[in-house]
Write a protein that holds these residues in place. Structure first.
Motif, mmCIF file in Angstrom:
data_model
loop_
_atom_site.group_PDB
_atom_site.id
_atom_site.type_symbol
_atom_site.label_atom_id
_atom_site.label_comp_id
_atom_site.label_asym_id
_atom_site.label_seq_id
_atom_site.Cartn_x
_atom_site.Cartn_y
_atom_site.Cartn_z
ATOM 1 N N LEU A 136 0.833 -1.208 0.000
ATOM 2 C CA LEU A 136 0.000 0.000 0.000
ATOM 3 C C LEU A 136 0.863 1.252 0.000
ATOM 4 C CD1 LEU A 136 -2.786 1.338 0.201
ATOM 5 C CD2 LEU A 136 -2.630 1.104 2.686
ATOM 6 N N ARG A 137 1.904 1.250 0.809
ATOM 7 C CA ARG A 137 2.775 2.420 0.843
ATOM 8 C C ARG A 137 3.455 2.647 -0.496
ATOM 9 N NH1 ARG A 137 4.519 4.494 5.700
ATOM 10 N NH2 ARG A 137 5.549 5.998 4.312
ATOM 11 N N GLN A 138 3.865 1.571 -1.156
ATOM 12 C CA GLN A 138 4.496 1.705 -2.457
ATOM 13 C C GLN A 138 3.513 2.233 -3.500
ATOM 14 O OE1 GLN A 138 7.671 1.428 -3.376
ATOM 15 N NE2 GLN A 138 8.261 1.036 -1.257
ATOM 16 N N TRP A 139 2.257 1.728 -3.448
ATOM 17 C CA TRP A 139 1.251 2.206 -4.407
ATOM 18 C C TRP A 139 0.939 3.675 -4.177
ATOM 19 C CZ3 TRP A 139 -3.591 4.328 -3.878
ATOM 20 C CH2 TRP A 139 -4.330 4.451 -5.055
ATOM 21 N N GLN A 140 0.794 4.077 -2.920
ATOM 22 C CA GLN A 140 0.531 5.482 -2.617
ATOM 23 C C GLN A 140 1.680 6.360 -3.093
ATOM 24 O OE1 GLN A 140 -0.145 5.353 1.612
ATOM 25 N NE2 GLN A 140 -2.362 5.065 1.394
ATOM 26 N N LYS A 141 2.880 5.892 -2.920
ATOM 27 C CA LYS A 141 4.034 6.657 -3.370
ATOM 28 C C LYS A 141 4.042 6.777 -4.884
ATOM 29 C CE LYS A 141 9.082 6.775 -3.069
ATOM 30 N NZ LYS A 141 10.288 6.085 -2.531
ATOM 31 N N TYR A 142 3.715 5.686 -5.581
ATOM 32 C CA TYR A 142 3.693 5.722 -7.048
ATOM 33 C C TYR A 142 2.596 6.646 -7.555
ATOM 34 C CZ TYR A 142 3.031 4.138 -11.852
ATOM 35 O OH TYR A 142 2.873 4.099 -13.220
#
Length: 570
Positions: A136-142
């Motif tokens: 989730l953190r990676q998707w939000q960052k992307y």
């Protein structure tokens, strides 16, 4: 050694170096744990002296230990009894586990299989939650990164448009914060600070759009449908038009076979550029090509419908010039190959047409004049716009119950036939139905799919004079039978996204419930299938004014919203 006449010999006991037997331990190793425990268990006794052996040659075991002499055969060791003496004289049971053994036993624990399974499940859940959190953190960052990139790209496009203008240096000097915000957004994007890049990039876009749209006398696209392009000056590259694009005097606009654009001039006039048309917007070049001062537009070829506001407009073709009075609706067509032009006034006071050889012709409402080469023909009357009957505006049709829909209108004076068109676009850029030779005042449509559609009719005279179009109406086709009939007393949602003023014109954009009707100051707005709407109205008074937007659903529920606007330069 002799002591008191008695011969006594003694053997010095070997020194205990603590290294033990080299065959059992490595050289230099100390006594083992077992040896130390054995020494601790043995009672302390005084060291015995080594005495001379008796005449018989047999020595006692104690004397043998003291002298270091041992028999050739090692005596058998007696088995310890169940009860052995302690060093303090007490008895102990050798078969009973020692306290150290009991302590070692208590260091072990037993765990049930069910408890082990619970711990394993809990561990698996914790691992899954951790992985999901990281994803989730990676998707939000992307997602944040992509939004920041789009904001920076949009800002760069707007700067390109500003730099193409003649006053770009002055605009930059007066609005330096917009450029600084974009530079900060670029640097933050490089540094990986996407939140800051999005914030600064969005601020720059808002500032740059304000620069492009502000100022009286600006020209901009209101609506773009299909293939529409524009060019800066005579040598610029053709670019695809967007609704945020701002035009300057001297710019060119052209449309393809499926393209239509609405252009708003600084004085409030609206030009609708129809398919296969090219125009030149004002400037010195327009004055030169139009043959007079104050020319706002030159129709190089094609068809332009225009609606003037508080001021008259001058529109030219390569062979004539027309002055359209204020508050008028007109149409100008030019065929470059045949060198033929047509000037028509649908509503307003008059149009004064002047050819390049000095001939002048004045036409009134519902009249037109044609030009061939340099000669102007006589004025001709036009058919009146037909009045539409059925279906009513924004009617909803159930596709499951109705497969045919009849469009009907009243007969128009001086109309020998009719031109009917149905489109999915309110500008009628590309039409689903196009009938130019309709003799009846009705038409039956076969309904095959869902969607929102617009339709209008124009009358055509006996000599081919094309009259003005009727006001467009909309109808919506949807499969409604599967939706139950439930009493509806909930007002429709109404969101006003934007209210912009350009002179006396006010543009309202927003969104409501699909199928709802929207009126802006009692003027009907066209609502799309997704509920989006936009409406342009004219307020003929200066100062502050209130604009009322009303959304009404099929059950009659209403939602009202008001906004205040300031009208300048009327």
């Amino acid at each position: 050694m002799n002591a008191g006449g008695t011969s006594v010999w003694a053997r010095k006991p070997p020194r205990d170096s603590g290294r033990g037997s080299p065959r059992r331990r490595g050289a230099g190793a100390g006594p083992s744990t077992l040896q130390r425990r054995r020494r601790e268990r043995q009672p302390s006794s005084p060291r015995r002296r080594c005495e001379a052996p008796p005449a018989s040659g047999e020595q006692s075991p104690e004397n043998q230990r003291s002298c270091g002499t041992f028999p050739a055969v090692r005596p058998a060791v007696a088995e310890p009894s169940p009860e052995a003496d302690r060093s303090d004289g007490s008895r102990r049971d050798v078969n009973k586990p020692s306290s150290s053994s009991r302590r070692d036993y208590r260091d072990w624990y037993s765990i049930s299989v069910a408890a082990m399974r619970r711990w394993l499940v809990l561990g698996a859940l914790l691992v899954f939650a951790g992985v999901a959190f990281l994803v989730l953190r990676q998707w939000q960052k992307y997602d944040l990164q992509m939004r920041a990139v789009r904001a920076v790209e949009q800002g760069e496009q707007l700067i390109e448009e500003i730099e193409e203008r003649e006053d770009s240096a002055l605009l930059r000097a007066d609005n330096l914060a917009a450029w600084e915000n974009l530079d900060k957004a670029r640097q933050a994007l490089i540094d990986g600070d996407y939140a800051l890049a999005l914030d600064r990039g969005s601020a720059s876009v808002r500032q740059l759009q304000g620069i492009l749209q502000k100022g009286e006398g600006s020209i901009r696209f209101m609506t773009v449908a299909g293939n529409v392009e524009y060019r800066r000056g005579e040598r610029g590259a053709w670019k695809r038009a967007r609704e945020v694009s701002v035009l300057d005097p001297g710019d060119w606009v052209k449309t393809g076979s499926d393209g239509t654009a609405e252009i708003l001039l600084g004085d409030g006039s609206t030009y609708t550029v129809r398919p296969n048309t090219m125009i030149l917007l004002g400037g010195d070049k327009a004055t030169e090509r139009g043959g007079g001062e104050g020319v706002s537009t030159v129709v190089e070829f094609g068809l332009v419908d225009l609606s003037t506001a508080a001021r008259a407009s001058r529109v030219a073709t390569p062979q004539a010039q027309a002055r359209v009075s204020r508050d008028s609706q007109a149409s100008i067509f030019y065929d470059r190959d045949a060198q033929r032009a047509r000037f028509a006034l649908f509503k307003g006071e008059e149009i004064e047409v002047r050819s390049t050889d000095g001939e002048v012709q004045t036409i009134g409402p519902l009249q037109q004049v044609e030009q061939v080469a340099d000669r102007l023909g006589p004025t001709k009357a036009l058919p009146a716009p037909p009045q539409l009957l059925n279906p009513v505006d924004d009617q909803e049709v159930d596709l499951d119950a109705v497969q045919r829909l009849t469009l009907a209108w009243q007969p128009a004076p001086r109309a020998a036939r009719y031109h009917l068109r149905v489109s999915e676009n309110r500008l009628f850029a590309s039409n689903v139905i196009e009938d130019r030779n309709r003799r009846k005042t009705s038409a039956t449509l076969g309904l095959r799919r869902e969607g929102s559609f617009y339709w209008q009719v124009a009358g055509i005279g006996s000599n081919g004079e094309h009259g003005p179009w009727s006001e467009p109406r909309a109808f919506r086709v949807a499969a409604l039978s599967s939706v139950g009939l439930v009493a509806d007393d909930v007002p429709p949602p109404l969101e006003v996204e934007e209210i912009q003023t350009y002179g006396s014109l006010v543009i309202v954009k927003g969104r409501t419930e699909p199928g709802a009707r929207v009126r802006v100051d009692d003027e009907q707005a066209l609502v799309g299938l997704d509920g989006a709407f936009d409406k342009t109205i004219q307020i003929k008074r200066e100062g502050w004014a209130t604009v009322e937007i009303v959304a009404t659903d099929a059950a009659g529920n209403e939602t009202r919203k008001r906004g205040r606007v300031h009208i300048e330069g009327f």
